[in-house]
Write a protein that holds these residues in place. Structure first.
Motif, short mmCIF file in Angstrom:
data_model
loop_
_atom_site.label_atom_id
_atom_site.label_comp_id
_atom_site.label_asym_id
_atom_site.label_seq_id
_atom_site.Cartn_x
_atom_site.Cartn_y
_atom_site.Cartn_z
N ILE A 90 30.17 41.73 27.79
CA ILE A 90 31.32 42.59 28.22
C ILE A 90 32.53 42.14 27.18
O ILE A 90 32.61 41.00 26.47
N GLN A 91 33.45 43.11 27.08
CA GLN A 91 34.80 43.16 26.35
C GLN A 91 35.70 42.47 27.27
O GLN A 91 35.69 42.19 28.37
N GLU A 92 36.80 42.27 26.51
CA GLU A 92 38.07 41.89 27.41
C GLU A 92 38.48 42.50 28.53
O GLU A 92 39.04 42.03 29.40
N ASP A 93 38.70 43.80 28.33
CA ASP A 93 39.15 44.90 29.37
C ASP A 93 37.97 44.96 30.51
O ASP A 93 37.96 46.23 31.29
N GLU A 94 36.88 44.24 30.71
CA GLU A 94 35.83 44.47 31.35
C GLU A 94 35.32 43.30 32.30
O GLU A 94 35.67 42.30 31.90
N LEU A 95 34.91 43.77 33.39
CA LEU A 95 34.50 42.60 34.24
C LEU A 95 32.91 42.86 34.81
O LEU A 95 32.57 43.89 34.57
N VAL A 96 32.25 41.63 35.22
CA VAL A 96 30.87 41.91 35.74
C VAL A 96 31.02 41.67 37.44
O VAL A 96 31.70 40.81 37.82
N GLU A 97 30.77 42.68 37.96
CA GLU A 97 30.58 42.73 39.57
C GLU A 97 29.42 42.14 39.97
O GLU A 97 28.45 42.67 39.58
N VAL A 98 29.59 41.02 40.51
CA VAL A 98 28.36 40.31 40.91
C VAL A 98 28.04 40.34 42.58
O VAL A 98 29.08 39.96 43.31
N THR A 99 27.04 41.12 43.06
CA THR A 99 26.78 40.87 44.52
C THR A 99 25.48 40.64 44.80
O THR A 99 24.60 40.52 44.09
N PRO A 100 25.17 40.19 46.21
CA PRO A 100 23.78 39.58 46.44
C PRO A 100 22.62 40.52 45.91
O PRO A 100 21.53 39.89 45.65
N LYS A 101 22.78 42.04 45.75
CA LYS A 101 21.56 42.76 45.38
C LYS A 101 21.82 43.36 44.02
O LYS A 101 20.98 43.78 43.64
N SER A 102 23.02 43.63 43.63
CA SER A 102 23.50 44.24 42.31
C SER A 102 24.11 43.66 41.43
O SER A 102 25.00 42.41 41.90
N MET A 103 24.25 44.05 40.22
CA MET A 103 25.08 43.71 39.29
C MET A 103 25.77 44.91 38.56
O MET A 103 24.71 45.56 37.75
N ARG A 104 26.89 44.94 38.48
CA ARG A 104 27.43 45.95 37.41
C ARG A 104 28.51 45.61 36.51
O ARG A 104 29.12 44.72 36.97
N ILE A 105 28.58 46.51 35.57
CA ILE A 105 29.68 46.14 34.41
C ILE A 105 30.85 47.18 34.92
O ILE A 105 30.27 48.43 34.96
N ARG A 106 32.11 46.91 34.89
CA ARG A 106 33.13 47.82 34.99
C ARG A 106 34.14 47.63 34.45
O ARG A 106 34.45 46.55 33.77
#
Length: 598
Positions: free
Chosen positions: A568-584
């Motif tokens: 990921i870049q500086e203006d991005e986050l990784v969303e982590v949940t028990p079943k999925s993982m998304r970059i936003r």
């Protein structure tokens, strides 16, 4: 007084340490059920089994010829340095376990260096001599050279070497003559490792580790370095900050096999678990009630990396996790601080964010992965390296990086590493593989492993350990490609994705639910591109030849948690949940992003 030997096991990831300990337990006839033999007893945490690495130090004991051998399993990865130092505090000697083919590896060096500095007696175990192409004698020489380079004293260099195969269940002093079992190793431990020094006087025990039980709360684990402890005894707890609290021991337990057994009295030199002490930390001393004397606390290496943890505020929050509020995350991080020595937590800029400091991407990603499995939802930011100001000079952490790979790929590896400000320090060939050593800034390691794996078709073995702080090395080039960002919330459509294939590669499958502001792929160019992949085909009643071709999409790129954090870049986050993982994107709205940039 019981005869006791306290040993810690040092080994690189996957050199067979846990298998060896299981064999020792089996040899002592503790694992009576033969059917359980194939199962690893020690790595009982799901994550440890999946990755084949030891994260938490564990204690077991094996009775042999009237002597109790306390075995402490240490983590082999440099990111868990906090665990290593506490473990060595309890041991009088170390078993250095080395693979007969791979030889000494950088992480082995990291723990061994600590053991030699603390004056522990080593025994070398060369494992996996049943492997083809193994070179036990060469590896033994290599271990000697390594110890010499770590300034080992003469009595440490005069070590015994035991050869064998933990998997096949034998150990011998000569690798050409296998023995029926591993008794030569147990005999060597009893003859070579010194018994703990017995000191009479008022009791002293340094809390080196802790466990948590839902029934009795926190349990302090350590080795009694003077005197003895009794169940029901009144004691003083000397804290690291100099405060002294009067408390009472409820119960005492010692390790027998894999279980803990209650005991009324534990003598000097044994490792025990103390129940009933409140409000203690690792590094505190349990001392005499009347005239308490504190032991020097454990010094732990400083963290080298920080990461932002925040609540999940994406449009899909709360769908999968049980714990989603900042209160839950805060309580969980505070609980982790109690036993994870190398971790620090600070309040972030906003009310719902925390800055977590650790020893590297692996150290922090293991924490995130554990939280995710416990039902937490959270978002994490890009890992940042911690700089220091030393005598007015900006300094950054530098690590020693080693890469083992086939000789024909050396050029690629050197090119990738030097682009990240690495300096090649040493290079040698071992058979048909080359061994490279670099000094590289910690910043350069972020994302290095996945690049190196791609460039070498998965052949490279990459390892690194912290060296020291050195003056700042200058800017490092970042990820060259921008992101493909979704404009709409809805289901991704294969028809729309097919039309946008030439724009980059996707991270998602068709038919996946996505939201506006989610990063759905990597752009072929350096800028971000906003795309709509929820657009369906407009249907007409005219059939045209060739307009209904079958959509062929390449498989999407799927990241592991570490790869996503490194990507990921500086203006991005990784969303982590028990079943999925998304970059936003941090800011989901496209117009708002433009306004902030402009």
């Amino acid at each position: 007084m019981q005869n006791i030997r306290n040993i810690a096991i040092i080994a690189h990831v996957d050199h067979g340490k846990t298998t060896l300990v299981d064999r020792m337990i089996y040899q002592a006839r503790l694992a009576r059920d033969n059917d359980k033999l194939g199962e690893l007893i020690l790595d009982n945490n799901d994550l440890e089994r999946e990755r084949g690495i030891t994260i938490l130090a564990k204690n077991v004991s094996v009775p042999y010829k009237g002597t109790k051998i306390n075995i402490i399993d240490t983590p082999g990865h440099a990111d868990f340095g906090g665990e290593v130092e506490r473990v060595l505090n309890m041991a009088d000697g170390v078993l250095l376990l080395v693979d007969a083919f791979e030889g000494t590896m950088p992480q082995t060096r990291f723990v061994l260096q600590k053991a030699i500095e603390m004056g522990k007696k080593p025994i070398v175990v060369i494992n996996k001599v049943d492997k083809p192409n193994c070179r036990p004698d060469e590896v033994n020489e290599q271990v000697f050279d390594l110890m010499f380079s770590l300034n080992a004293s003469e009595w440490q260099l005069d070590f015994k070497t035991v050869y064998g195969s933990a998997k096949q269940g034998w150990m011998s002093l000569d690798w050409r003559k296998p023995s029926p079992d591993i008794t030569p190793l147990l005999d060597t431990i009893i003859s070579e490792i010194p018994a703990p020094e017995i000191m009479d006087g008022s009791p002293q025990m340094l809390v080196s580790s802790l466990e948590y039980s839902p029934y009795v709360g926190r349990i302090a684990i350590g080795r009694i370095s003077r005197g003895h402890l009794d169940a029901g005894m009144q004691i003083s707890l000397c804290k690291k900050d100099g405060e002294i609290e009067k408390q009472k021991i409820k119960d005492l337990m010692v390790f027998e096999g894999l279980e803990k057994k209650r005991k009324d009295r534990v003598e000097c030199g044994d490792i025990c678990a103390v129940v009933g002490i409140e409000d203690f930390e690792i590094g505190d001393t349990i001392a005499d009630f009347e005239n308490p004397e504190a032991l020097p606390p454990i010094a732990v290496d400083e963290p080298t990396m920080s990461m932002l943890f925040t609540i999940n505020d994406s449009p899909f929050f709360g769908r999968e996790g049980k714990y989603v509020t900042s209160r839950h995350i805060k309580e969980r991080l505070e609980k982790e601080l109690e036993k994870n020595l190398a971790l620090r937590v600070k309040e972030g800029l906003g009310p719902d964010s925390f800055i977590v400091y650790g020893r590297g991407v692996l150290h922090l990603s293991i924490l995130i992965e554990t939280m995710r499995r416990e039902g937490f939802e959270l978002q994490v930011g890009q890992p940042k390296v911690i700089d220091k100001n030393i005598n007015g000079v900006r300094c950054e952490p530098v690590e020693c990086l080693t890469i083992d790979l086939p000789e024909d790929m050396v050029g690629k590896a050197i090119e990738i590493a030097t682009r990240r400000k690495a300096a090649l320090m040493h290079m040698e060939t071992r058979g048909d593989r080359a061994h490279l050593e670099f000094d590289i800034p910690s910043r350069g390691l972020i994302g290095l492993r996945s690049n190196m794996m791609t460039a070498t078709a998965g052949e490279a073995v990459v390892a690194h350990r912290f060296k020291e702080y050195e003056p700042y090395k200058g800017e490092i080039e970042k990820r060259n490609n921008g992101s493909l960002v979704s404009l709409e919330t809805g289901l991704s459509v294969a028809y729309a994705m097919d039309k946008l294939q030439d724009r980059g590669r996707f991270f998602i499958d068709p038919g996946e639910e996505i939201y506006a502001g989610q990063v759905v792929g990597e752009h072929t160019r350096g800028t971000d591109l906003n795309i709509n992949i929820c657009k369906t085909k407009k249907l007409t009643n005219i059939r045209a030849a060739g307009s209904d071709e079958k959509v062929m999409l390449p498989p999407p790129v799927k990241f592991s948690l570490e790869e996503a954090l490194e990507y990921i870049q500086e203006d991005e986050l990784v969303e982590v949940t028990p079943k999925s993982m998304r970059i936003r994107k941090i800011i989901l709205d496209e117009n708002e992003r433009k306004r902030r940039k402009g």
